[in-house]
Scaffold this active site. Structure first.
Site, PDB file in Angstrom:
ATOM      1  N   SER A 121     -21.862  38.058  68.839  1.00  0.00           N
ATOM      2  CA  SER A 121     -20.823  37.925  69.871  1.00  0.00           C
ATOM      3  C   SER A 121     -21.410  38.099  71.269  1.00  0.00           C
ATOM      4  O   SER A 121     -22.296  37.363  71.673  1.00  0.00           O
ATOM      5  CB  SER A 121     -19.694  38.925  69.598  1.00  0.00           C
ATOM      6  OG  SER A 121     -18.605  38.706  70.456  1.00  0.00           O
ATOM      7  N   HIS A 122     -20.937  39.097  72.010  1.00  0.00           N
ATOM      8  CA  HIS A 122     -21.340  39.282  73.401  1.00  0.00           C
ATOM      9  C   HIS A 122     -22.601  40.132  73.539  1.00  0.00           C
ATOM     10  O   HIS A 122     -23.049  40.385  74.651  1.00  0.00           O
ATOM     11  CB  HIS A 122     -20.203  39.950  74.182  1.00  0.00           C
ATOM     12  CG  HIS A 122     -19.747  41.246  73.566  1.00  0.00           C
ATOM     13  ND1 HIS A 122     -18.940  41.272  72.458  1.00  0.00           N
ATOM     14  CD2 HIS A 122     -19.994  42.523  73.881  1.00  0.00           C
ATOM     15  CE1 HIS A 122     -18.710  42.540  72.127  1.00  0.00           C
ATOM     16  NE2 HIS A 122     -19.347  43.319  72.970  1.00  0.00           N
ATOM     17  N   ASP A 292     -18.140  34.033  75.772  1.00  0.00           N
ATOM     18  CA  ASP A 292     -19.224  34.780  75.163  1.00  0.00           C
ATOM     19  C   ASP A 292     -20.083  33.848  74.320  1.00  0.00           C
ATOM     20  O   ASP A 292     -19.862  32.632  74.287  1.00  0.00           O
ATOM     21  CB  ASP A 292     -18.697  35.969  74.358  1.00  0.00           C
ATOM     22  CG  ASP A 292     -17.968  35.555  73.093  1.00  0.00           C
ATOM     23  OD1 ASP A 292     -17.587  34.376  72.978  1.00  0.00           O
ATOM     24  OD2 ASP A 292     -17.759  36.420  72.212  1.00  0.00           O
ATOM     25  N   ASP A 294     -20.514  33.121  71.115  1.00  0.00           N
ATOM     26  CA  ASP A 294     -19.989  32.287  70.028  1.00  0.00           C
ATOM     27  C   ASP A 294     -18.646  31.655  70.346  1.00  0.00           C
ATOM     28  O   ASP A 294     -18.039  31.016  69.494  1.00  0.00           O
ATOM     29  CB  ASP A 294     -19.902  33.084  68.726  1.00  0.00           C
ATOM     30  CG  ASP A 294     -18.928  34.255  68.801  1.00  0.00           C
ATOM     31  OD1 ASP A 294     -18.889  34.924  69.847  1.00  0.00           O
ATOM     32  OD2 ASP A 294     -18.212  34.507  67.815  1.00  0.00           O
ATOM     33  N   ASP A 296     -15.587  32.853  71.139  1.00  0.00           N
ATOM     34  CA  ASP A 296     -14.265  33.356  70.753  1.00  0.00           C
ATOM     35  C   ASP A 296     -13.646  34.254  71.826  1.00  0.00           C
ATOM     36  O   ASP A 296     -12.471  34.592  71.744  1.00  0.00           O
ATOM     37  CB  ASP A 296     -14.302  34.057  69.389  1.00  0.00           C
ATOM     38  CG  ASP A 296     -15.193  35.280  69.343  1.00  0.00           C
ATOM     39  OD1 ASP A 296     -15.874  35.570  70.349  1.00  0.00           O
ATOM     40  OD2 ASP A 296     -15.224  35.953  68.288  1.00  0.00           O
ATOM     41  N   ARG A 297     -14.437  34.652  72.840  1.00  0.00           N
ATOM     42  CA  ARG A 297     -13.900  35.463  73.929  1.00  0.00           C
ATOM     43  C   ARG A 297     -14.010  34.683  75.235  1.00  0.00           C
ATOM     44  O   ARG A 297     -14.873  33.827  75.393  1.00  0.00           O
ATOM     45  CB  ARG A 297     -14.654  36.791  74.049  1.00  0.00           C
ATOM     46  CG  ARG A 297     -14.573  37.663  72.810  1.00  0.00           C
ATOM     47  CD  ARG A 297     -15.500  38.855  72.973  1.00  0.00           C
ATOM     48  NE  ARG A 297     -15.725  39.530  71.710  1.00  0.00           N
ATOM     49  CZ  ARG A 297     -15.392  40.796  71.477  1.00  0.00           C
ATOM     50  NH1 ARG A 297     -14.813  41.506  72.426  1.00  0.00           N
ATOM     51  NH2 ARG A 297     -15.640  41.346  70.308  1.00  0.00           N
ATOM     52  N   LYS A 393     -10.276  34.282  67.112  1.00  0.00           N
ATOM     53  CA  LYS A 393     -10.144  34.234  68.559  1.00  0.00           C
ATOM     54  C   LYS A 393     -10.657  32.879  69.034  1.00  0.00           C
ATOM     55  O   LYS A 393     -11.542  32.307  68.426  1.00  0.00           O
ATOM     56  CB  LYS A 393     -10.967  35.349  69.206  1.00  0.00           C
ATOM     57  CG  LYS A 393     -10.584  36.745  68.766  1.00  0.00           C
ATOM     58  CD  LYS A 393     -11.411  37.812  69.472  1.00  0.00           C
ATOM     59  CE  LYS A 393     -12.801  37.929  68.915  1.00  0.00           C
ATOM     60  NZ  LYS A 393     -12.861  38.613  67.609  1.00  0.00           N
TER      61      LYS A 393
END
Length: 567
Positions: A121-122, A292, A294, A296-297, A393
């Site tokens: 992720s992030h 981010d 991937d 999703d954010r 997300k």
């Protein structure tokens, strides 16, 4: 088709005691995955073995990554092990790249048994950064607790794994590739697919693309600045926002995926997306967004750098879903938010007379609500929002929602948010992260804090900070009863609710990379008076934060002088 069958090999191994997945799969330092012998192979075997053998034989799985360092090598290992474990077909993104929302979309579209996503992720990338493996199940969403427990159980007793070490696949060559394996009647098939196409086709059924295109290209053209942060979103931003919706090519920045994300954490917040913030402060752009690694954010900024708190973003979306054809056609069934997320969306739910569900942190808790038709929109304060179009997300979907609202209302971002506050009130909200805390110190901090706030004497306590007095209404350790299957999730975060609707929440994060624990403190205060809705967030929440520091004793107990990140 290969002429000689590829051998299937069984390799002896020993179990690791740290492979229980967290909130978002298994995250560790890249050096752990890359350097510890069989570490990745053990975990992939644990994931594959968690699927019943009868379901696994001949099934289809999806594989994608955010492009971070070690993803290509890990993808090759996953292909080799999937083949050896009876998977019939793998669908993989071009060059191994697929955003998390796209993986969820493809799983649902082709009715796959699940998907493996290589992402942290992030978290930072590169050899010195973090790596992660997520397993999404057949509904397209993250593994529920039952699957997490199965994976953990297998990982603790694993003695061998199966692999086809001679199997090679070119991730850059689109199309279908078949392989003959020893002891297998049907060929093993790998399909390398366009990373964007299936997801783009879904978005076309949700939004009015012509209205968004008019907004981005018409006489009153909205100029946008989109930062893909050198993660997986670059191809999606260019293809969808630029090629499909007409935004100029220079609207998209940092769109080349890099293994180390250009040397910065791919985290869409005011700290790590500082270049976007500065660009927006110049006043040339009407909407800014960052994603981010991937996809999703997301983060939303208005002109002059106006920051939209993710909890406010969720509430504004909820209040304006009628701007989206998808919701006009299907209606709105309900909303859901994680417990730590601000209660701003609760007020929208009340105004619209729809159900509101409060869940633990972790996207997996939204899956049952959406699958059972109870929930249309859900979100978390950590810059994650989505709807029941997938089970993850979805950052780009969220940006398209904002563009749809702007096209329909013909207002700037700041005007839309401030109109929302004037109508329903403002929830001042922020989060403080203490990262890299000694795990024992974090455990005892939370244990002792729970003892303090659940003591009967605490429930009548008053806290005076300057001219502010806060009276405790209730305090507990949040637990969740799933209304669909009746499962109970306990110990999901400590919360203190005051009589004026202010809140403090304390929780240990389950999404770190293994370098210490992360303690998160959330503060929230509600303001109904429009005359008092334009104050500085930190000034408004200062008294609550002082209470949080006092009751938790976090600085003395951790040795920290302050939080590592404020959002």
């Amino acid at each position: 088709m290969e002429t000689n069958p590829i051998p299937v090999v069984t390799v002896q191994t020993s179990p690791f005691d740290d492979q229980r997945p967290g909130t978002n799969g298994l995250r560790r330092k890249t050096a752990v995955f890359e350097g510890k012998k069989n570490y990745l192979q053990n975990y992939i075997q644990s994931v594959l073995s968690s699927i019943d053998l009868r379901d696994r034989q001949g099934c289809t799985m999806v594989v994608g990554s955010d492009g971070r360092y070690f993803s290509r090598a890990a993808t090759e290992i996953i292909v080799q092990m999937a083949a050896a474990n009876g998977i019939g077909r793998l669908v993989i993104g071009h060059n191994g790249l697929l955003s998390t929302p796209a993986v969820s979309c493809i799983i649902r579209k082709i009715k796959a048994i699940g998907g493996i996503i290589l992402t942290a992720s992030h978290n930072p990338g590169g050899p010195g950064g973090d790596f992660g493996v997520k397993f999404n199940v057949a509904n397209g969403g993250p593994s529920p607790d039952t699957v997490i427990e199965k994976i953990a159980q297998v990982s603790r007793t694993l003695e061998e794994y199966a692999i086809c070490p001679d199997l090679r696949i070119d991730l850059g060559r689109l199309g279908r590739h078949d392989f003959d394996l020893e002891n297998k009647f049907k060929p093993f098939r790998v399909e390398i697919v366009d990373s964007v196409e299936v997801y783009l086709n879904l978005l076309r059924t949700i939004f009015d693309f012509s209205a968004i295109k008019s907004l981005l290209t018409g006489p009153e053209q909205l100029k946008i600045c989109i930062d893909a942060m050198n993660g997986v979103m670059g191809p999606y931003v260019r293809r969808i926002l630029c090629d499909e919706l007409g935004a100029p090519a220079n609207s998209a920045v940092n769109c080349v995926p890099m293994e180390d994300f250009g040397g910065r954490p791919p985290e869409p917040n005011l700290t790590y997306a500082a270049s976007l913030v500065n660009a927006m402060k110049g006043g040339d752009f009407g909407l800014g967004a960052a994603f981010d690694a991937d996809g999703d954010r997301y983060m939303i900024l208005g002109d002059n750098g106006f920051f939209v708190n993710p909890s406010d973003s969720l509430a504004v979306m909820a209040a304006n879903l009628s701007c989206i054809p998808y919701f006009r056609q299907l209606g709105v069934k309900g909303f859901a938010r994680s417990m730590a997320t601000s209660t701003a969306i609760d007020r929208v739910a009340k105004a619209l007379k729809v159900a509101l569900y409060e869940t633990p942190t972790g996207w997996r808790f939204f899956g049952n609500l959406m699958d059972s038709g109870r929930c249309s929109l859900c979100g978390e304060e950590s810059f994650g929002t989505s709807s029941d179009h997938i089970r993850e997300k979805d950052g780009l979907w969220s940006v398209l929602v904002w563009l749809s609202i702007m096209a329909a209302r013909k207002q700037r971002v700041e005007e839309i948010v401030k109109d929302h506050w004037a109508k329903l009130g403002r929830n001042y909200f922020c989060r403080f992260d203490y990262e890299g805390v000694d795990p024992r110190a974090a455990f005892y901090l939370m244990r002792d804090l729970e003892a303090v706030i659940t003591d009967k004497a605490f429930h009548s306590q008053k806290f005076a900070v300057g001219s502010n007095v806060y009276s405790v209404e209730r305090a507990d350790n949040f637990e969740y009863l799933d209304p669909v299957d009746g499962t109970v999730a306990r110990n999901q975060g400590l919360r203190i609710v005051f009589t004026d609707a202010s809140r403090l929440v304390f929780r240990l994060s389950g999404s770190g990379g293994g370098s210490g624990a992360t303690v998160r403190i959330y503060a929230e205060s509600y303001e109904r008076d429009p005359e008092r809705q334009n104050r500085e967030t930190q000034a408004v929440l200062g008294p609550l934060i002082a209470i949080a520091l006092k009751v938790s004793d976090i600085h003395e107990r951790t040795g920290f002088r302050g939080p590592t990140v404020i959002t």
